[in-house]
Design an enzyme around this catalytic site. Structure first.
Site, PDB file in Angstrom:
ATOM      1  N   VAL A  25      34.030   5.813 -38.644  1.00 39.70           N
ATOM      2  CA  VAL A  25      34.156   5.655 -37.191  1.00 39.70           C
ATOM      3  C   VAL A  25      34.093   7.001 -36.489  1.00 39.70           C
ATOM      4  CG1 VAL A  25      35.700   4.930 -35.329  1.00 39.70           C
ATOM      5  CG2 VAL A  25      35.478   3.523 -37.380  1.00 39.70           C
ATOM      6  N   ASP A  37      39.233  17.065 -39.526  1.00 38.50           N
ATOM      7  CA  ASP A  37      39.725  16.186 -40.574  1.00 38.50           C
ATOM      8  C   ASP A  37      40.571  17.019 -41.525  1.00 38.50           C
ATOM      9  OD1 ASP A  37      38.622  13.178 -41.636  1.00 38.50           O
ATOM     10  OD2 ASP A  37      39.712  14.393 -43.095  1.00 38.50           O
ATOM     11  N   THR A  63      43.799   2.726 -40.408  1.00 33.61           N
ATOM     12  CA  THR A  63      45.099   2.044 -40.360  1.00 33.61           C
ATOM     13  C   THR A  63      45.054   0.897 -41.366  1.00 33.61           C
ATOM     14  OG1 THR A  63      44.226   0.916 -38.391  1.00 33.61           O
ATOM     15  CG2 THR A  63      45.874   2.636 -38.035  1.00 33.61           C
ATOM     16  N   THR A 123      42.765   0.985 -35.136  1.00 34.46           N
ATOM     17  CA  THR A 123      43.221  -0.387 -34.910  1.00 34.46           C
ATOM     18  C   THR A 123      44.712  -0.512 -35.184  1.00 34.46           C
ATOM     19  OG1 THR A 123      41.060  -1.225 -35.560  1.00 34.46           O
ATOM     20  CG2 THR A 123      42.894  -2.795 -35.555  1.00 34.46           C
ATOM     21  N   CYS A 146      38.344  -3.642 -41.674  1.00 34.98           N
ATOM     22  CA  CYS A 146      38.510  -4.316 -40.383  1.00 34.98           C
ATOM     23  C   CYS A 146      38.896  -5.785 -40.561  1.00 34.98           C
ATOM     24  CB  CYS A 146      37.221  -4.200 -39.546  1.00 34.98           C
ATOM     25  SG  CYS A 146      36.968  -2.559 -38.849  1.00 34.98           S
ATOM     26  N   ARG A 188      36.419   0.592 -49.682  1.00 34.52           N
ATOM     27  CA  ARG A 188      37.793   0.282 -49.304  1.00 34.52           C
ATOM     28  C   ARG A 188      38.019  -1.225 -49.219  1.00 34.52           C
ATOM     29  NH1 ARG A 188      38.622   3.591 -43.904  1.00 34.52           N
ATOM     30  NH2 ARG A 188      36.439   2.947 -43.708  1.00 34.52           N
TER      31      ARG A 188
END
Length: 441
Positions: A24, A42, A92, A127, A267, A338
């Site tokens: 993202v 980062d 998240t 999120t 997501c 992931r």
């Protein structure tokens, strides 16, 4: 003072920073770098090193575009003091018990707070469930900075909507939801994103509405896929081809176009749990969304059990099967592993004693080795197979023809060659006509 932020950015008197440079954050940073002075931050120094070399392991931007971007990368948090706009795009995830893991966003808030300059705007894209931005992140920013929100700095929220691996729906042509702590902040945030978003900006009425919108849109997709998965499991028992049913159903104008499959990633496979958690904290126990999660979480078990059943029916000892899994990422044409349910299928097959070899031309080999302790196999190395299990529909797999598959199997095997095709890459009748045993969701 806030009204000068956009002018200062465009004049190069200040900069915009993106915290968290994954699937993202990197596209956001590259997009803004084409408009204003941008800093990409980062904490992962190895990632920063790759980006500085023009290497994009996410494949969202590509090496060529990344190399040409006027973007400065850093792992030094002190550099954030130079930014007047800070966008937070850290992951998240959920914990093992499916409760929200806010550790990354909390750590990012602490780090930003320690390097927050007066007059700045902090925009969260990660999120979260409604209330996290204002009730958890903002107090941390205030505590670490010694500044007061609303007086010395402002906050906003704009949920990320990037679809990894999707070359049609990119950051710039997806409508951007924006929200601010007040009307003035919201207008400034809308103007900032307006520099890069061609699809337009939607101004949500509050930060909590924007937070909730992201959860709702992904929970909606999760439920619809769960419905198709439930149909697929039932149709399998009925001896009905689910794809044939979907093809017939989709002739109606209001069919939604969803398909069964493994639901993982960061997501759809995660966000509904944030809603479920917050709702339960307030005394409401989710019925439909929780049921959808149970169905989708069960699919890896359903698929692995079905593969084992098919293998046993061939009469060969399971431990002696030469099984190749094609596709290990959470979705097609994306290297992200992931929360990959394909990976879970492999693990479950291993529990039965099946030796699994994995083919995936998209995933990062080093990341795969680190995650699994195994080595990837190339398509050219697929030989003497008893079963090919296509779990992810990468473009390279879609280009295969039945004649290509023949050379991957054991030419002298006595039992039917098994093809598992979760995403219906191949046409069942033509595959079965060539002597294969075929199964799909």
């Amino acid at each position: 003072m806030q009204r000068e932020i956009l002018k200062n950015l465009q004049a190069g008197r200040t900069c915009l920073a993106v915290v968290g440079l994954g699937y993202v954050g990197l596209p956001i940073a590259v997009a803004f770098a084409g408009k204003v002075k941008t800093l990409g931050f980062d904490i992962n120094r190895d990632k920063i090193r790759l980006y500085r070399q023009g290497i994009d392991p996410t494949r969202e931007i590509g090496d060529e575009q990344l190399s040409g971007a006027a973007l400065e990368f850093t792992a030094d948090p002190a550099r954030l003091k130079q930014a007047q706009v800070i966008i937070v795009a850290v992951p998240t995830p959920v914990n093992g018990d499916k409760t929200p893991d806010l550790t990354p966003v909390i750590q990012a808030s602490r780090l930003i707070g320690q390097n927050l300059s007066p007059g700045s705007i902090v925009i969260f894209e990660s999120t979260v469930y409604p209330g996290v931005t204002e009730e958890i992140c903002t107090p941390i920013l205030e505590h670490e900075s010694g500044l007061v929100c609303g007086k010395d700095f402002s906050i906003g929220y704009s949920p990320e909507r990037i679809n990894p691996g999707d070359k049609a729906h990119k950051l710039q042509n997806i409508t951007k939801i924006v929200a601010g702590m007040n009307d003035e902040t919201r207008e400034i945030i809308a103007a900032v994103y307006g520099l890069i978003i061609t699809a337009g900006v939607y101004k949500a009425s509050s930060i909590q509405v924007a937070e909730a919108a992201k959860l709702a849109e992904n929970a909606q997709r999760d439920i619809n896929i769960a419905f198709m998965n439930e149909l697929a499991m039932a149709f399998d028992r009925m001896g009905i081809n689910t794809k044939d049913v979907i093809d017939a159903m989709n002739t109606k104008w209001n069919a939604l176009g969803f398909y069964p499959g493994l639901v993982g990633g960061h997501c759809i496979g995660v966000d509904p749990y944030y809603f479920i958690y917050q709702a339960e904290m307030l005394g409401y126990h989710s019925q439909l969304i929780a049921a959808g999660r149970r169905v989708n979480d069960s699919m890896a078990g359903f698929v692995s059990d079905h593969i084992i059943k098919r293998l046993l029916q061939s009469g060969k000892n399971v431990g002696n099967f030469n099984l190749y899994v094609l596709g290990i990422t959470f979705k097609e044409n994306c290297p992200d592993m992931r929360n990959s349910k394909a990976l879970e299928v492999c693990r479950r097959l291993g529990e039965y004693g099946v030796s699994v070899k994995v083919v995936d031309p998209v995933v990062d080999q080093a990341e795969f080795r680190k995650t699994t302790g195994l080595e990837l196999v190339s398509l050219a190395e697929v030989k003497q197979a008893d079963c090919l299990a296509f779990l992810v529909a990468h473009e390279q797999f879609k280009e295969l023809r039945p004649t290509d598959l023949a050379g991957m199997f054991n030419a002298g095997q006595q039992t039917k060659r098994l093809i598992v095709d979760l995403k219906s890459i191949f046409e069942q009748q033509s595959i079965e006509a060539q002597g294969y045993s075929y199964w799909s969701l």
